[in-house]
Design a protein around this motif. Structure first.
Motif, PDB file in Angstrom:
ATOM      1  N   MET A   1       0.848  -1.194   0.000  1.00 17.29           N
ATOM      2  CA  MET A   1       0.000   0.000   0.000  1.00 17.29           C
ATOM      3  C   MET A   1       0.883   1.242   0.000  1.00 17.29           C
ATOM      4  N   SER A   2       0.525   2.174  -0.847  1.00 17.27           N
ATOM      5  CA  SER A   2       1.257   3.438  -0.853  1.00 17.27           C
ATOM      6  C   SER A   2       0.860   4.258   0.360  1.00 17.27           C
ATOM      7  N   GLY A   3       1.784   5.023   0.898  1.00 15.01           N
ATOM      8  CA  GLY A   3       1.459   5.911   2.025  1.00 15.01           C
ATOM      9  C   GLY A   3       2.436   5.751   3.146  1.00 15.01           C
ATOM     10  N   ILE A   4       2.231   6.580   4.184  1.00 13.92           N
ATOM     11  CA  ILE A   4       3.105   6.568   5.353  1.00 13.92           C
ATOM     12  C   ILE A   4       2.434   5.745   6.437  1.00 13.92           C
ATOM     13  N   GLN A   5       3.174   4.958   7.152  1.00 10.61           N
ATOM     14  CA  GLN A   5       2.586   4.223   8.258  1.00 10.61           C
ATOM     15  C   GLN A   5       3.570   4.226   9.416  1.00 10.61           C
TER      16      GLN A   5
ATOM     17  N   ILE B   1      -2.918  18.407   5.309  1.00  8.15           N
ATOM     18  CA  ILE B   1      -3.436  18.354   3.948  1.00  8.15           C
ATOM     19  C   ILE B   1      -4.116  19.683   3.617  1.00  8.15           C
ATOM     20  N   ALA B   2      -3.661  20.317   2.551  1.00 10.69           N
ATOM     21  CA  ALA B   2      -4.137  21.650   2.182  1.00 10.69           C
ATOM     22  C   ALA B   2      -5.454  21.576   1.421  1.00 10.69           C
ATOM     23  N   ASN B   3      -6.368  22.490   1.721  1.00 12.08           N
ATOM     24  CA  ASN B   3      -7.628  22.591   0.976  1.00 12.08           C
ATOM     25  C   ASN B   3      -7.390  22.878  -0.498  1.00 12.08           C
ATOM     26  N   VAL B   4      -6.403  23.706  -0.771  1.00  8.32           N
ATOM     27  CA  VAL B   4      -6.167  24.178  -2.136  1.00  8.32           C
ATOM     28  C   VAL B   4      -5.715  23.051  -3.055  1.00  8.32           C
ATOM     29  N   SER B   5      -4.832  22.194  -2.555  1.00  6.04           N
ATOM     30  CA  SER B   5      -4.203  21.188  -3.412  1.00  6.04           C
ATOM     31  C   SER B   5      -4.571  19.755  -3.075  1.00  6.04           C
ATOM     32  N   ALA B   6      -5.180  19.546  -1.879  1.00  7.73           N
ATOM     33  CA  ALA B   6      -5.444  18.181  -1.384  1.00  7.73           C
ATOM     34  C   ALA B   6      -4.156  17.368  -1.282  1.00  7.73           C
ATOM     35  N   ARG B   7      -3.079  18.071  -0.979  1.00 10.91           N
ATOM     36  CA  ARG B   7      -1.761  17.468  -0.785  1.00 10.91           C
ATOM     37  C   ARG B   7      -1.135  18.062   0.488  1.00 10.91           C
TER      38      ARG B   7
ATOM     39  N   LEU C   1      -6.086  10.946   2.067  1.00  7.18           N
ATOM     40  CA  LEU C   1      -5.825  10.313   3.363  1.00  7.18           C
ATOM     41  C   LEU C   1      -6.132   8.811   3.304  1.00  7.18           C
ATOM     42  N   MET C   2      -7.188   8.458   2.606  1.00 10.86           N
ATOM     43  CA  MET C   2      -7.501   7.038   2.423  1.00 10.86           C
ATOM     44  C   MET C   2      -6.351   6.345   1.697  1.00 10.86           C
ATOM     45  N   GLY C   3      -5.835   6.988   0.657  1.00 21.94           N
ATOM     46  CA  GLY C   3      -4.738   6.407  -0.103  1.00 21.94           C
ATOM     47  C   GLY C   3      -3.458   6.337   0.686  1.00 21.94           C
ATOM     48  N   ALA C   4      -3.310   7.201   1.668  1.00 19.40           N
ATOM     49  CA  ALA C   4      -2.100   7.198   2.502  1.00 19.40           C
ATOM     50  C   ALA C   4      -2.173   6.177   3.623  1.00 19.40           C
ATOM     51  N   GLY C   5      -3.318   5.483   3.733  1.00 23.48           N
ATOM     52  CA  GLY C   5      -3.420   4.433   4.738  1.00 23.48           C
ATOM     53  C   GLY C   5      -4.194   4.814   5.986  1.00 23.48           C
ATOM     54  N   VAL C   6      -4.844   5.952   5.982  1.00 27.35           N
ATOM     55  CA  VAL C   6      -5.620   6.362   7.156  1.00 27.35           C
ATOM     56  C   VAL C   6      -6.878   5.501   7.251  1.00 27.35           C
ATOM     57  N   THR C   7      -7.077   4.921   8.416  1.00 24.26           N
ATOM     58  CA  THR C   7      -8.268   4.085   8.637  1.00 24.26           C
ATOM     59  C   THR C   7      -9.163   4.661   9.717  1.00 24.26           C
ATOM     60  N   GLU C   8      -8.664   5.646  10.473  1.00 25.82           N
ATOM     61  CA  GLU C   8      -9.476   6.266  11.527  1.00 25.82           C
ATOM     62  C   GLU C   8      -9.487   7.779  11.327  1.00 25.82           C
ATOM     63  N   PHE C   9     -10.676   8.315  11.211  1.00 17.56           N
ATOM     64  CA  PHE C   9     -10.853   9.762  11.081  1.00 17.56           C
ATOM     65  C   PHE C   9     -11.557  10.261  12.335  1.00 17.56           C
ATOM     66  N   VAL C  10     -10.941  11.198  13.033  1.00 19.96           N
ATOM     67  CA  VAL C  10     -11.507  11.731  14.275  1.00 19.96           C
ATOM     68  C   VAL C  10     -11.738  13.229  14.115  1.00 19.96           C
ATOM     69  N   GLU C  11     -12.989  13.628  14.250  1.00 19.24           N
ATOM     70  CA  GLU C  11     -13.325  15.049  14.129  1.00 19.24           C
ATOM     71  C   GLU C  11     -13.341  15.694  15.509  1.00 19.24           C
TER      72      GLU C  11
ATOM     73  N   LEU D   1      -4.354   7.281  -4.771  1.00 17.66           N
ATOM     74  CA  LEU D   1      -3.025   6.721  -4.555  1.00 17.66           C
ATOM     75  C   LEU D   1      -1.986   7.631  -5.180  1.00 17.66           C
ATOM     76  N   VAL D   2      -1.177   8.231  -4.330  1.00 21.77           N
ATOM     77  CA  VAL D   2      -0.148   9.170  -4.764  1.00 21.77           C
ATOM     78  C   VAL D   2       1.177   8.703  -4.199  1.00 21.77           C
ATOM     79  N   ALA D   3       2.182   8.663  -5.053  1.00 25.68           N
ATOM     80  CA  ALA D   3       3.512   8.287  -4.565  1.00 25.68           C
ATOM     81  C   ALA D   3       3.929   9.263  -3.480  1.00 25.68           C
ATOM     82  N   GLN D   4       4.258   8.729  -2.308  1.00 28.23           N
ATOM     83  CA  GLN D   4       4.528   9.576  -1.152  1.00 28.23           C
ATOM     84  C   GLN D   4       6.019   9.848  -1.010  1.00 28.23           C
ATOM     85  N   ALA D   5       6.358  11.113  -1.007  1.00 25.58           N
ATOM     86  CA  ALA D   5       7.725  11.493  -0.654  1.00 25.58           C
ATOM     87  C   ALA D   5       7.803  11.594   0.852  1.00 25.58           C
TER      88      ALA D   5
END
Length: 772
Positions: free
Chosen positions: A1-5, A231-237, A265-275, A296-300
């Motif tokens: 899976m792509s993303g940071i963990q 994660i920026a509103n403008v770019s979603a990055r 965030l889903m593509g980065a591996g986030v499974t829990e979203f807390v508001e 899915l975005v290649a993560q630097a």
């Protein structure tokens, strides 16, 4: 899976989300404010009002106004996140926020501190709240591409897609008539369209002006690299180091890409979203997770926070509101800003106004001129009861040429209450009362230097008067006070080493008493005089010199500071505020004037001398009538000498009383003040009696205005200058257009903030290399 963990928790990753405007409600934060009292008080100090009261009670119905909503949500979101962390919640892997909420995400990532974020949000809210063109609507049940095609097909090209909340929920923004057309079109096609209760077309091309202004404001701040991905509103990055100012400015006029933010965030591996603080985003996330695929975005690798790069060679640090003017002035007065709200006659600069100024880190002067001693004493007690922590405040001392003994009695009252700061106004020469106040505060410090615990801020408009205040106290007055036992021998000696006033305000053309001076002519001449006096007498401390008169906009304030003013003083613009002690009817008249709506009239307290005051002209007859009285006084020797037609006009139209009834009122006043000698003089001198009768009209017209006697509105005497007209044009179309939203402390901070922005832009334009 792509993303940071995280290595310790496998694929499990958490994102904290912060809601934005629309999630506010009365009562929010009620359980948080008592837990974080220091942060709450800090926020209230910055904002100039109680954030706790706004959020939990909203007594004035302001919580849904953009300029109040945004700071309120920021503070409550920040406290909510702080509580979760204090309860043991681990640092999240990602943070994001919807529009305003993005500032809380950046705060959580340590891009800036709590106070900086609040200042940013406060200014953002002001700029967005000031926008008045356009509207927004939420469209539900159609995807983004189909909606864009439909709008284009019906030539609704003036509409922008502003918020991409889910795959089937998009917010549109644009001109109100276009939004209305879109609503009609979409409803006809069985597509739900709900017009939103907002004041402008946020997150669209129509916010470009606000974006530019906010970009200039952001230049004042330095931002750290994010300590976690935001994660920026403008770019979603994710934000990258150095992008904060640019992305925050662009966010105002760019769409909020919330769907892609969650997909990222889903593509980065986030499974829990807390508001934090609401459930608005939780519902959107649930919808997106059900209907959208991960992005899915290649993560630097996210770089660790790095120290800020040094400023480029030749770069100029940005000006801040707190830096304008003189640091010495701020230290002397114990204030955060080099800004004064000057005194206004008959308590128009009211104790409540003075208290608000003091609590906001500014200084205001109680307008005691024309008040009874009982009212002055009551005002002092209120101010001292409210300002218990060393906050700055001052009281006015108005020259009294008709009854100079009242000056001394006023000073005696001030000394009895240990008042440390007075504003001396309308003086043309030095008087024993002024010298007594100044010298009573002198003593020799441990190092042998003079310590002055009483300060006189002198308001002057003529060089010869300024010189009197810039010199040490006249020796003959000092010796007189010493002989009377009013001062000590040490104080008489120390008087030679200090000026009467170490702080002098040059008053150009202003409301009330005025010589009609031009600031660009008057102020440089006064600066030269100041330097000459400092050199001649070798004072231990420099003299601070400020400017007043005509200051109602950032451009005018900037001109004052650029000429070298250590501080600025405003008057007219504070009269048209909630806390000013004049009638609501007068405030309603004043909020609509322009720069041409004032005139000059004789000054009632110096009627015979020909001194002038500047007053309201629009909607009243006072200046015309007052000038006629002055002309009659100079062309006739007594009331009996007046033409019969004129007598009738004055008594029936101006005074609404006979001359005899007016004289009886004057007699009663003089007897009550212990001034029987004035009565004897008037009865022996018919011209003096005529002057006293005419002067009664000036007191009468002031009382009408203060009481708001609408049936006598044409006779209102309202001291004001054209600065208020300029101010009205500056705030036109914003919440401050109505006086019911104006407070002197908030005006002062807004004026200084935008003055700093204006100067930064001006300096960048003049010296572009300095901003490289």
């Amino acid at each position: 899976m792509s993303g940071i963990q995280r290595e310790d928790e496998g694929d499990f990753m958490k994102a904290i989300l912060f809601p934005g405007q629309g999630s506010q409600f009365r009562g929010m934060g009620k359980e948080l404010f008592p837990l974080y009292r220091e942060m709450t008080e800090t926020a209230s100090d910055i904002l100039g009002y109680s954030i706790e009261k706004l959020c939990t009670e909203d007594p004035d119905g302001k919580l849904n106004l953009t300029q109040y909503t945004q700071p309120a949500l920021y503070v409550v979101n920040a406290l909510g996140y702080r509580k979760r962390r204090d309860e043991g919640m681990a640092r999240p892997d990602f943070v994001a926020g919807h529009s305003l909420g993005e500032y809380n995400a950046l705060l959580a990532a340590d891009v800036f501190d709590f106070k900086t974020g609040l200042r940013l949000v406060q200014r953002r809210g002001e700029l967005m709240g000031a926008a008045r063109e356009g509207g927004m609507a939420a469209v539900i049940g159609i995807d983004e591409a189909s909606l864009a095609a439909l709008l284009k097909q019906h030539q609704l090209t003036s509409i922008d897609l502003a918020n991409f909340n889910t795959l089937s929920q998009t917010v549109i923004a644009g001109p109100k008539d276009a939004i209305a057309q879109a609503e009609k079109l979409l409803t006809a096609q069985q597509i739900r369209c709900a017009v939103l209760n907002v004041s402008a077309a946020f997150h669209s091309r129509y916010m470009e002006e606000a974006k530019q202004a906010f970009a200039a404001f952001l230049r004042q701040f330095r931002f750290d690299a994010p300590g976690m991905p935001v994660i920026a509103n403008v770019s979603a990055r994710p934000y990258r180091d150095g992008e904060a100012a640019d992305l925050l400015a662009r966010q105002i006029s760019s769409p909020v890409r919330w769907t892609d933010t969650v997909r990222y965030l889903m593509g980065a591996g986030v499974t829990e979203f807390v508001e934090v603080g609401a459930t608005v985003l939780t519902r959107l996330v649930e919808d997106i997770r059900k209907t959208a695929t991960p992005l899915l975005v290649a993560q630097a690798p996210i770089p660790a926070a790095a120290p800020a790069a040094p400023a480029a060679s030749g770069a100029r640090p940005a000006l801040l509101a707190e830096n304008l003017g003189s640091a010495l002035f701020r230290k002397r007065f114990g204030v955060k800003y080099a800004y004064i709200a000057g005194a206004m006659y008959r308590g128009i600069a009211a104790p409540k106004l003075v208290v608000r100024m003091g609590k906001a880190g500014l200084v205001g002067f109680f307008g005691t001129g024309g008040l009874s001693f009982a009212d002055i004493e009551k005002g002092i007690q209120y101010i001292q009861g409210e300002l218990r922590n060393g906050e700055a405040y001052g009281l006015n001392l108005l020259a009294n040429y008709a009854y100079p003994e009242l000056e001394r009695q006023t000073v005696d009252l001030y000394l009895r209450y240990n008042v440390r700061l007075i504003e001396a106004a309308a003086f043309m020469q030095m008087t024993p009362a002024l010298v007594l106040f100044r010298l009573k505060g002198l003593k020799r410090g441990k190092d042998g230097q003079v310590e002055g615990h009483h300060r006189i801020l002198a308001k002057v408009s003529r060089p010869e008067v300024a010189e009197v205040f810039l010199r040490p106290a006249p020796e003959h007055i000092v010796q007189q006070l010493l002989k009377e036992g009013q001062i000590t021998l040490e104080q008489a000696e120390l008087a030679k080493r200090v000026p009467v006033s170490e702080d002098v305000c040059i008053e150009a053309d202003s409301g009330g008493h005025t010589d009609g001076g031009i600031p660009t002519v008057l102020f440089p001449a006064m600066l030269a005089l100041k330097r000459a006096m400092e050199k001649q007498f070798a004072y231990a401390e420099p003299i601070c010199m400020g400017l007043a008169g005509g200051i109602g906009t950032p451009e005018a304030a900037a001109a004052a500071f650029m000429m070298g003013a250590d501080f600025i003083l405003t008057g007219s613009i504070n009269q048209c505020t909630v806390d000013a002690g004049t009638s609501d009817d007068v405030k309603t008249l004043l909020q609509d004037i322009n720069v041409q709506d004032t005139d000059y009239a004789p000054a009632g307290d110096m009627f015979e001398t020909g001194a002038q005051v500047q007053v309201l002209k629009k909607g009243v007859f006072f200046p015309t009538r007052a000038n006629k009285l002055f002309s009659l006084y100079h062309h006739h020797d007594s009331l009996d000498d007046l033409p019969e037609k004129t007598k009738k006009q004055l008594q029936t139209t101006y005074f609404k009383k006979t001359f005899e009834e007016v004289w009886n009122d004057v007699r009663k006043y003089l007897e009550g003040q212990g001034m029987r000698h004035e009565i004897v003089k008037a009865e022996a001198n018919p011209k003096h009696k005529m002057a006293l009768v005419f002067r009664w009209y000036f007191g009468y017209t002031s009382r009408l205005a203060l009481a708001g006697s609408q049936d006598e509105r044409v006779n209102y005497q309202v001291h004001t200058g054209p600065a208020l007209g300029a101010f009205n044009q500056w705030v036109k179309g914003t919440p401050l257009e109505s006086w019911s939203n104006r407070h002197a402390d908030e005006i002062g901070k807004k004026l200084l903030t935008e003055t700093a922005e204006y100067l930064n832009l001006s300096l960048d334009r003049l010296f572009p290399l300095a901003a490289a």
